[in-house]
Design a protein around this motif. Structure first.
Motif, PDB file in Angstrom:
ATOM      1  N   GLU A   1      39.991  38.082 134.457  1.00 50.47           N
ATOM      2  CA  GLU A   1      41.024  37.399 135.238  1.00 50.47           C
ATOM      3  C   GLU A   1      40.838  37.699 136.725  1.00 50.47           C
ATOM      4  OE1 GLU A   1      44.891  37.258 132.267  1.00 50.47           O
ATOM      5  OE2 GLU A   1      44.473  39.122 133.353  1.00 50.47           O
ATOM      6  N   ASP A   2      40.567  38.955 137.050  1.00 49.48           N
ATOM      7  CA  ASP A   2      40.368  39.346 138.437  1.00 49.48           C
ATOM      8  C   ASP A   2      39.132  38.670 139.023  1.00 49.48           C
ATOM      9  OD1 ASP A   2      41.243  41.130 140.719  1.00 49.48           O
ATOM     10  OD2 ASP A   2      39.154  41.774 140.470  1.00 49.48           O
ATOM     11  N   ALA A   3      38.061  38.589 138.250  1.00 53.58           N
ATOM     12  CA  ALA A   3      36.837  37.928 138.728  1.00 53.58           C
ATOM     13  C   ALA A   3      37.095  36.457 139.043  1.00 53.58           C
ATOM     14  CB  ALA A   3      35.717  38.074 137.695  1.00 53.58           C
ATOM     15  N   VAL A   4      37.878  35.805 138.196  1.00 54.27           N
ATOM     16  CA  VAL A   4      38.217  34.394 138.423  1.00 54.27           C
ATOM     17  C   VAL A   4      39.134  34.269 139.631  1.00 54.27           C
ATOM     18  CG1 VAL A   4      39.460  32.411 137.463  1.00 54.27           C
ATOM     19  CG2 VAL A   4      37.837  33.683 136.027  1.00 54.27           C
TER      20      VAL A   4
ATOM     21  N   HIS B   1      47.097  30.043 134.469  1.00 60.69           N
ATOM     22  CA  HIS B   1      48.098  29.002 134.729  1.00 60.69           C
ATOM     23  C   HIS B   1      49.377  29.306 133.957  1.00 60.69           C
ATOM     24  CE1 HIS B   1      50.038  25.074 133.803  1.00 60.69           C
ATOM     25  NE2 HIS B   1      49.977  25.002 135.107  1.00 60.69           N
ATOM     26  N   GLN B   2      49.252  29.649 132.700  1.00 54.71           N
ATOM     27  CA  GLN B   2      50.432  29.953 131.875  1.00 54.71           C
ATOM     28  C   GLN B   2      51.207  31.155 132.417  1.00 54.71           C
ATOM     29  OE1 GLN B   2      51.438  27.917 129.466  1.00 54.71           O
ATOM     30  NE2 GLN B   2      49.651  26.643 129.828  1.00 54.71           N
ATOM     31  N   LYS B   3      50.495  32.108 133.011  1.00 53.83           N
ATOM     32  CA  LYS B   3      51.130  33.315 133.567  1.00 53.83           C
ATOM     33  C   LYS B   3      51.676  33.079 134.977  1.00 53.83           C
ATOM     34  CE  LYS B   3      48.165  36.455 130.956  1.00 53.83           C
ATOM     35  NZ  LYS B   3      47.101  37.475 131.051  1.00 53.83           N
ATOM     36  N   GLY B   4      51.416  31.923 135.555  1.00 56.48           N
ATOM     37  CA  GLY B   4      51.949  31.607 136.868  1.00 56.48           C
ATOM     38  C   GLY B   4      51.103  32.031 138.049  1.00 56.48           C
TER      39      GLY B   4
ATOM     40  N   MET C   1      57.812  41.778 137.995  1.00 61.39           N
ATOM     41  CA  MET C   1      56.632  42.338 138.647  1.00 61.39           C
ATOM     42  C   MET C   1      55.371  41.919 137.893  1.00 61.39           C
ATOM     43  SD  MET C   1      56.927  44.260 141.300  1.00 61.39           S
ATOM     44  CE  MET C   1      58.358  43.653 142.121  1.00 61.39           C
ATOM     45  N   PRO C   2      54.313  41.666 138.622  1.00 59.87           N
ATOM     46  CA  PRO C   2      53.077  41.250 137.949  1.00 59.87           C
ATOM     47  C   PRO C   2      52.402  42.428 137.270  1.00 59.87           C
ATOM     48  CG  PRO C   2      52.679  41.502 140.285  1.00 59.87           C
ATOM     49  CD  PRO C   2      54.149  41.714 140.067  1.00 59.87           C
ATOM     50  N   ARG C   3      51.745  42.124 136.188  1.00 61.63           N
ATOM     51  CA  ARG C   3      50.923  43.172 135.587  1.00 61.63           C
ATOM     52  C   ARG C   3      49.542  43.048 136.212  1.00 61.63           C
ATOM     53  NH1 ARG C   3      46.987  41.656 132.422  1.00 61.63           N
ATOM     54  NH2 ARG C   3      47.012  39.629 131.447  1.00 61.63           N
ATOM     55  N   GLN C   4      48.792  44.122 136.161  1.00 60.36           N
ATOM     56  CA  GLN C   4      47.452  44.110 136.733  1.00 60.36           C
ATOM     57  C   GLN C   4      46.585  43.106 135.989  1.00 60.36           C
ATOM     58  OE1 GLN C   4      45.823  47.980 137.163  1.00 60.36           O
ATOM     59  NE2 GLN C   4      43.934  47.264 138.088  1.00 60.36           N
ATOM     60  N   LEU C   5      45.785  42.375 136.731  1.00 59.33           N
ATOM     61  CA  LEU C   5      44.879  41.406 136.124  1.00 59.33           C
ATOM     62  C   LEU C   5      43.789  42.130 135.348  1.00 59.33           C
ATOM     63  CD1 LEU C   5      44.406  39.036 139.199  1.00 59.33           C
ATOM     64  CD2 LEU C   5      45.695  38.517 137.122  1.00 59.33           C
TER      65      LEU C   5
ATOM     66  N   SER D   1      48.406  42.468 145.634  1.00 57.88           N
ATOM     67  CA  SER D   1      48.208  43.904 145.853  1.00 57.88           C
ATOM     68  C   SER D   1      49.507  44.588 146.240  1.00 57.88           C
ATOM     69  CB  SER D   1      47.153  44.126 146.947  1.00 57.88           C
ATOM     70  OG  SER D   1      45.907  43.606 146.540  1.00 57.88           O
ATOM     71  N   ALA D   2      50.281  43.943 147.116  1.00 59.57           N
ATOM     72  CA  ALA D   2      51.553  44.520 147.541  1.00 59.57           C
ATOM     73  C   ALA D   2      52.512  44.669 146.365  1.00 59.57           C
ATOM     74  CB  ALA D   2      52.182  43.650 148.632  1.00 59.57           C
ATOM     75  N   ALA D   3      52.554  43.680 145.495  1.00 52.45           N
ATOM     76  CA  ALA D   3      53.440  43.755 144.326  1.00 52.45           C
ATOM     77  C   ALA D   3      53.025  44.888 143.395  1.00 52.45           C
ATOM     78  CB  ALA D   3      53.446  42.419 143.583  1.00 52.45           C
ATOM     79  N   LEU D   4      51.721  45.078 143.209  1.00 49.73           N
ATOM     80  CA  LEU D   4      51.255  46.182 142.362  1.00 49.73           C
ATOM     81  C   LEU D   4      51.608  47.533 142.974  1.00 49.73           C
ATOM     82  CD1 LEU D   4      47.716  44.983 141.188  1.00 49.73           C
ATOM     83  CD2 LEU D   4      49.827  45.060 139.852  1.00 49.73           C
ATOM     84  N   MET D   5      51.413  47.660 144.302  1.00 51.65           N
ATOM     85  CA  MET D   5      51.755  48.919 144.963  1.00 51.65           C
ATOM     86  C   MET D   5      53.251  49.191 144.865  1.00 51.65           C
ATOM     87  SD  MET D   5      49.290  49.209 148.314  1.00 51.65           S
ATOM     88  CE  MET D   5      49.611  47.588 148.969  1.00 51.65           C
TER      89      MET D   5
END
Length: 131
Positions: free
Chosen positions: A9-12, A51-54, A1-5, A77-81
């Motif tokens: 990171e989110d701005a980019v 890039h390193q985080k995919g 599961m992804p961690r929150q940006l 967003s779906a993965a975070l939810m």
């Protein structure tokens, strides 16, 4: 599961998702500089980390890279939810609380999404069923 940006990171990623095309560090930098003072090397490091985080893939163009999102903001967003919901000790109560926080417009969007998913046959991707 992804961690929150993180914030930067989110701005980019927001720019990469919005532009929906390969982008350079310079393009992202120039757009970010409209909001804040930021160094080229900082943006380059963030994009390399993404890039390193995919989160993005990159291709060489001349002496620089062009970055493209690996997935959509909706998928992120779906993965975070899903991750947050799966951690609940009472998933039904968590959903009821979440639905209670939604605006009428969000509830309408949710109902439309449920209808879309329910219209899919077994083994089909949502939204691909013939109408």
């Amino acid at each position: 599961m992804p961690r929150q940006l993180g914030e930067l990171e989110d701005a980019v990623m927001t720019r990469i998702w919005q532009w929906n095309r390969p982008v350079s560090v310079r393009e992202v930098l120039e757009d970010l500089q409209q909001e804040r003072s930021i160094a080229y090397t900082t943006v380059m490091t963030v994009m390399d980390n993404l890039h390193q985080k995919g989160w993005v893939r990159r291709e060489v163009e001349g002496r620089a890279y062009r970055y493209t999102a690996v997935s959509t903001r909706a998928a992120y967003s779906a993965a975070l939810m899903n991750e947050a919901w799966s951690k609940s000790d009472n998933p039904a109560a968590a959903l009821v609380a979440f639905f209670g926080m939604m605006s009428p417009e969000q509830r309408e969007a949710l109902q439309a999404a449920v209808r879309l998913v329910q219209g899919s046959g077994p083994g089909e991707e949502p939204g691909t069923a013939e109408r």
